[in-house]
Design a protein around this motif. Structure first.
Motif, PDB file in Angstrom:
ATOM      1  N   ALA A 104     102.011 -15.729 101.499  1.00 28.13           N
ATOM      2  CA  ALA A 104     102.001 -14.534 100.849  1.00 28.13           C
ATOM      3  C   ALA A 104     101.049 -13.247 101.331  1.00 28.13           C
ATOM      4  CB  ALA A 104     102.282 -14.664  99.152  1.00 28.13           C
ATOM      5  N   ALA A 105      99.692 -13.866 101.557  1.00 32.84           N
ATOM      6  CA  ALA A 105      98.835 -13.144 101.829  1.00 32.84           C
ATOM      7  C   ALA A 105      99.012 -12.364 103.277  1.00 32.84           C
ATOM      8  CB  ALA A 105      97.576 -14.171 102.026  1.00 32.84           C
ATOM      9  N   TYR A 106      99.841 -13.330 104.145  1.00 29.68           N
ATOM     10  CA  TYR A 106     100.269 -12.767 105.409  1.00 29.68           C
ATOM     11  C   TYR A 106     100.852 -11.534 105.279  1.00 29.68           C
ATOM     12  CZ  TYR A 106     102.513 -11.986 109.953  1.00 29.68           C
ATOM     13  OH  TYR A 106     102.975 -11.530 110.945  1.00 29.68           O
ATOM     14  N   GLY A 107     102.066 -11.800 104.210  1.00 31.10           N
ATOM     15  CA  GLY A 107     102.968 -10.874 104.126  1.00 31.10           C
ATOM     16  C   GLY A 107     102.066  -9.306 103.202  1.00 31.10           C
ATOM     17  N   LEU A 108     101.500  -9.654 102.255  1.00 24.47           N
ATOM     18  CA  LEU A 108     100.791  -8.574 101.848  1.00 24.47           C
ATOM     19  C   LEU A 108      99.925  -8.003 102.716  1.00 24.47           C
ATOM     20  CD1 LEU A 108      99.836 -10.120  98.325  1.00 24.47           C
ATOM     21  CD2 LEU A 108     101.659  -8.317  98.671  1.00 24.47           C
ATOM     22  N   GLY A 109      99.363  -8.396 103.638  1.00 21.34           N
ATOM     23  CA  GLY A 109      98.393  -7.840 104.715  1.00 21.34           C
ATOM     24  C   GLY A 109      99.170  -7.007 105.576  1.00 21.34           C
ATOM     25  N   ASN A 110     100.555  -7.490 105.937  1.00 21.80           N
ATOM     26  CA  ASN A 110     101.402  -6.823 106.824  1.00 21.80           C
ATOM     27  C   ASN A 110     101.983  -5.468 106.191  1.00 21.80           C
ATOM     28  OD1 ASN A 110     104.359  -6.223 108.010  1.00 21.80           O
ATOM     29  ND2 ASN A 110     102.896  -7.540 109.472  1.00 21.80           N
ATOM     30  N   LEU A 111     101.995  -5.624 104.945  1.00 24.70           N
ATOM     31  CA  LEU A 111     102.471  -4.439 104.318  1.00 24.70           C
ATOM     32  C   LEU A 111     101.347  -3.357 104.224  1.00 24.70           C
ATOM     33  CD1 LEU A 111     104.696  -5.638 101.225  1.00 24.70           C
ATOM     34  CD2 LEU A 111     105.444  -4.411 102.990  1.00 24.70           C
ATOM     35  N   ALA A 112     100.058  -3.912 103.650  1.00 27.46           N
ATOM     36  CA  ALA A 112      98.808  -3.012 103.915  1.00 27.46           C
ATOM     37  C   ALA A 112      98.636  -2.405 105.139  1.00 27.46           C
ATOM     38  CB  ALA A 112      97.626  -3.707 103.262  1.00 27.46           C
ATOM     39  N   GLY A 113      98.970  -3.233 106.362  1.00 25.82           N
ATOM     40  CA  GLY A 113      98.584  -2.697 107.428  1.00 25.82           C
ATOM     41  C   GLY A 113      99.538  -1.537 107.810  1.00 25.82           C
ATOM     42  N   SER A 114     100.940  -1.758 107.476  1.00 26.14           N
ATOM     43  CA  SER A 114     101.809  -0.530 107.482  1.00 26.14           C
ATOM     44  C   SER A 114     101.546   0.700 106.877  1.00 26.14           C
ATOM     45  CB  SER A 114     103.283  -1.140 106.958  1.00 26.14           C
ATOM     46  OG  SER A 114     103.798  -2.550 107.642  1.00 26.14           O
ATOM     47  N   ALA A 115     101.226   0.486 105.514  1.00 28.51           N
ATOM     48  CA  ALA A 115     100.688   1.743 104.803  1.00 28.51           C
ATOM     49  C   ALA A 115      99.581   2.355 105.416  1.00 28.51           C
ATOM     50  CB  ALA A 115     100.085   1.276 103.431  1.00 28.51           C
ATOM     51  N   GLY A 116      98.539   1.697 106.120  1.00 25.86           N
ATOM     52  CA  GLY A 116      97.450   2.313 106.850  1.00 25.86           C
ATOM     53  C   GLY A 116      97.815   3.070 108.066  1.00 25.86           C
ATOM     54  N   LEU A 117      98.894   2.535 108.566  1.00 24.36           N
ATOM     55  CA  LEU A 117      99.621   3.237 109.891  1.00 24.36           C
ATOM     56  C   LEU A 117     100.280   4.458 109.506  1.00 24.36           C
ATOM     57  CD1 LEU A 117     101.165   0.037 111.596  1.00 24.36           C
ATOM     58  CD2 LEU A 117      99.111   1.405 112.423  1.00 24.36           C
ATOM     59  N   MET A 118     100.859   4.467 108.226  1.00 26.00           N
ATOM     60  CA  MET A 118     101.587   5.804 107.878  1.00 26.00           C
ATOM     61  C   MET A 118     100.331   6.691 107.502  1.00 26.00           C
ATOM     62  SD  MET A 118     104.236   4.252 104.972  1.00 26.00           S
ATOM     63  CE  MET A 118     104.735   2.505 105.140  1.00 26.00           C
ATOM     64  N   LEU A 119      99.224   6.372 106.669  1.00 24.02           N
ATOM     65  CA  LEU A 119      98.424   7.365 106.310  1.00 24.02           C
ATOM     66  C   LEU A 119      97.447   7.891 107.892  1.00 24.02           C
ATOM     67  CD1 LEU A 119      96.824   5.396 103.371  1.00 24.02           C
ATOM     68  CD2 LEU A 119      98.567   7.525 103.342  1.00 24.02           C
ATOM     69  N   ARG A 120      97.166   6.929 108.648  1.00 24.42           N
ATOM     70  CA  ARG A 120      96.374   7.112 109.825  1.00 24.42           C
ATOM     71  C   ARG A 120      97.123   6.560 110.989  1.00 24.42           C
ATOM     72  NH1 ARG A 120      90.931   8.898 109.216  1.00 24.42           N
ATOM     73  NH2 ARG A 120      90.726   8.193 111.296  1.00 24.42           N
ATOM     74  N   PRO A 121      98.031   7.442 111.648  1.00 29.84           N
ATOM     75  CA  PRO A 121      98.785   6.750 112.760  1.00 29.84           C
ATOM     76  C   PRO A 121      97.950   6.575 114.172  1.00 29.84           C
ATOM     77  CG  PRO A 121     100.123   8.843 112.019  1.00 29.84           C
ATOM     78  CD  PRO A 121      98.544   8.725 111.273  1.00 29.84           C
ATOM     79  N   PRO A 122      97.957   5.536 114.718  1.00 23.43           N
ATOM     80  CA  PRO A 122      96.911   5.191 115.708  1.00 23.43           C
ATOM     81  C   PRO A 122      97.187   6.336 116.911  1.00 23.43           C
ATOM     82  CG  PRO A 122      99.006   3.520 115.870  1.00 23.43           C
ATOM     83  CD  PRO A 122      99.156   4.530 114.519  1.00 23.43           C
ATOM     84  N   LYS A 123      96.085   6.661 117.599  1.00 25.26           N
ATOM     85  CA  LYS A 123      95.951   7.359 118.445  1.00 25.26           C
ATOM     86  C   LYS A 123      95.975   6.722 119.880  1.00 25.26           C
ATOM     87  CE  LYS A 123      95.256  10.633 115.749  1.00 25.26           C
ATOM     88  NZ  LYS A 123      96.304  11.803 115.302  1.00 25.26           N
TER      89      LYS A 123
END
Length: 384
Positions: free
Chosen positions: A224-243
């Motif tokens: 579950a920690a892995y899954g939550l981390g994946n969702l958190a990473g996705s949210a970060g990508l939405m807010l700050r798309p990688p350059k």
């Protein structure tokens, strides 16, 4: 799986049915060409949704009343439509997000999140519906959602076929184009390797609970920690798309995933191990988004959907291989750290190989240092 075990059937029935719905993904590239040739790809995806749901429901309803092979064949038909619902939809992101790179990469963050949400909500729905009703009811709920998706696909923006007036290659030729293009070649083998590596994490969680001094249920917390981390990473990508260049982003995120795996190998306490799982989830979300960007930005116009599905099909296969490798490694080597250690070695070696591949291809006279026909301007094999 619940349907089989609840009926008292032998375990090999569950394995047969599970493989029947996943194995056909390997044939995805051979059906994806229809997306590149269709006048309206939305209709192809909607039809795939209906086929996927109808054959899945038929398999579930007929299983208790017929031979297992009948259900297996129906699930194989359902699985054959699967690649069009994953890579096929992802290939339409440019039409949804518009031509800007930042907007496309933000959309790719959303796309990564849908995989995480689906992988979390789907099992939760099955568990809940199975507890208050039956596995059959749970399956029919998922089928209804698939039919709803068929209708919702029509709300996506229309995009004229990119391959209009072009020679749409066959699957084998598409794979050859991918292997000849430096960025797409690296996308392919890095995606396969990282998918194989992160697939060991659930097995590693199960075999490490004794060493961590936790009960068997703690494995679920780690996953579950892995899954939550994946969702958190996705949210970060939405807010700050990688350059930056997607090719180099893949290499960077692959090294970052390797660093999380290294932390997992050396971690002793449960809290540190959980942090390592969460970090792996966050960083793999970034890697996944980078591979989506690479597929979108480097794919030839006449085979965009096929490129997406080729990578996705091999990724699913690699995930299955990673699970098997993790179990075999833990047993053969007698160490609960072995699965994560093997994944660390593979991911690090692959990321390092991508750097060498990129540098070698830039040498004057190297075949992949020259632009190749069939790719968009700026999408030659090493023009970035």
């Amino acid at each position: 799986m619940l349907l089989v075990t609840g009926s008292g059937a032998p375990g090999w029935h569950a394995g047969l049915l599970g493989a029947s719905i996943t194995a056909p993904h390997l044939l995805g590239p051979f059906v994806a060409r229809s997306l590149d040739t269709a006048r309206d790809g939305r209709r192809v995806i909607a039809l795939a949704c209906v086929l996927h749901g109808a054959t899945f429901a038929a398999a579930v309803l007929l299983y208790p009343h017929t031979w297992p092979v009948v259900a297996a064949l129906l699930l194989a038909a359902s699985g054959l439509a699967g690649p069009l619902l994953t890579g096929g939809i992802s290939s339409r992101l440019p039409a949804i997000a518009g031509p800007g790179r930042d907007s496309q990469r933000r959309a790719q963050g959303w796309d990564v999140a849908t995989y995480g949400l689906g992988g979390t909500i789907g099992p939760a729905v099955v568990a809940a519906a199975s507890s208050w009703a039956s596995p059959t009811v749970a399956a029919l709920i998922l089928t209804a959602a698939t039919f709803a998706a068929a209708a919702l696909v029509g709300l996506l923006p229309y995009a004229p076929p990119l391959a209009a007036g072009l020679d749409v290659p066959r699957p084998g030729r598409t794979l050859a184009l991918m292997l000849a293009s430096g960025p797409l070649r690296r996308t392919l083998y890095m995606t396969v390797t990282v998918a194989l590596s992160v697939a060991v994490l659930p097995i590693a969680a199960v075999v490490s609970t004794d060493r961590l001094g936790a009960g068997p249920a703690a494995a679920g917390i780690l996953v579950a920690a892995y899954g939550l981390g994946n969702l958190a990473g996705s949210a970060g990508l939405m807010l700050r798309p990688p350059k930056g260049d997607a090719d180099r982003l893949m290499t960077g995120f692959a090294f970052a995933v390797a660093a999380a795996l290294a932390l997992l190998v050396v971690a002793d306490g449960f809290v540190v191990t959980a942090v390592a799982y969460a970090a792996a989830g966050i960083l793999n979300a970034g890697f996944f988004a980078a591979t989506l960007a690479a597929r979108s930005e480097y794919a030839p116009r006449q085979a965009r959907a096929q490129v997406f599905v080729w990578v996705g099909a091999l990724k699913i296969t690699a995930g299955s291989a990673g699970t098997a490798l993790a179990g075999a490694g833990a047993v053969a080597l007698g160490s609960d750290r072995a699965p994560a250690a093997m994944a660390l070695v593979l991911t690090t070696a692959c990321a390092a190989a991508s750097i060498l591949d990129r540098r070698t291809a830039r040498r004057p006279g190297h075949p992949t240092s020259r632009p190749r026909t069939g790719f968009r301007d700026g999408d030659s094999s090493e023009g970035h």
